[in-house]
Scaffold this active site. Sequence first.
Site, PDB file in Angstrom:
ATOM      1  CB  ILE A   1      -0.749  -0.285   1.393  1.00 36.76           C
ATOM      2  CG1 ILE A   1      -1.937   1.076   1.074  1.00 36.76           C
ATOM      3  CG2 ILE A   1       0.198   0.315   2.735  1.00 36.76           C
ATOM      4  CD1 ILE A   1      -3.266   1.069   1.955  1.00 36.76           C
TER       5      ILE A   1
ATOM      6  N   PRO B   1       7.062  11.546  -1.167  1.00 35.92           N
ATOM      7  CG  PRO B   1       8.829  11.582  -2.857  1.00 35.92           C
ATOM      8  CD  PRO B   1       6.982  11.968  -2.126  1.00 35.92           C
TER       9      PRO B   1
ATOM     10  CD  GLU C   1      -2.914   0.596   8.681  1.00 38.45           C
ATOM     11  OE1 GLU C   1      -1.491   1.184   8.739  1.00 38.45           O
ATOM     12  OE2 GLU C   1      -3.641   0.613   7.292  1.00 38.45           O
ATOM     13  NE  ARG C   2      -2.981   3.595  15.555  1.00 37.65           N
ATOM     14  CZ  ARG C   2      -4.280   3.978  15.468  1.00 37.65           C
ATOM     15  NH1 ARG C   2      -4.542   4.504  16.417  1.00 37.65           N
ATOM     16  NH2 ARG C   2      -3.688   6.073  15.591  1.00 37.65           N
TER      17      ARG C   2
END
Length: 257
Positions: A126, A131, A246-247
């Site tokens: 993902i 940048p 995700e955590r």
Amino acid sequence: MLPQLHRQPWMDSDIETFRDQVRRYIAAEMAPHLPVWREQGYIPREVWRPFGEMGFMLPELPEEYGGAGASLAYQLVVQDELTRAEMPNNVTVHSIASHYIMDFGTEAQKQRWLPKLGSGEMLVGIAMTEPGCGTDLKAISTRARRDGDHYVIDGAKTFITNGFTCNLLIVVARTGEAGSRGLSLIVLETENLPGFRVGRLLEKIGMPASDTAELFFDGVRVPADQLLGGVEGHGFKQLMGQLPYERMSIAVPAAAV
């Protein structure tokens, strides 16, 4: 002989058996190659195909999409055991990204991609970080412009795990106004995709076998039916909805270390 497994309070005999299978497979088929993978900076994508065929890639995948329909505990066991063997977090990111399709994809998208993700035929990443804005999602500048029945994507991403080896990529792109409401998630099949380019493999302090790459999009044309969920502007909500998983997927390997 492998060390005796310590049984966690949340484990039953089936999970314990599964954990033993995962540990033995990693020790026999993967760990001996780790020095080479560290040196080259990535694990070849084909390594994950037999891992998926063993049922280790996405054990939580529902049966209708080719999975075992197991509880999430089985995925966490996989992450725990890979980390124990000092393997990088490729499967963690693969699972996180797959859950976006599992939870938010249309039925056609689920049928198209989930079986291949479960089998290891496809490896997914993902692409969020850029940048110019890091992980500030509201400031993302990669743009996906609607052009008939396609989106045209222009922009750049960096620090993308699985970016070098994945052949499926979920891209966070701006399809509308500035801020969080203008974001959407678009799924790309990256092999031989005109305008898509993988840049440098980036060196890191840790996890040298985990490929972390720069990605560039120069007029990449993607069919509009690859918009995740089929509705523009839901990207930020989808991203926030997956944060708890995700955590947890970061916490389990951290504890394993």
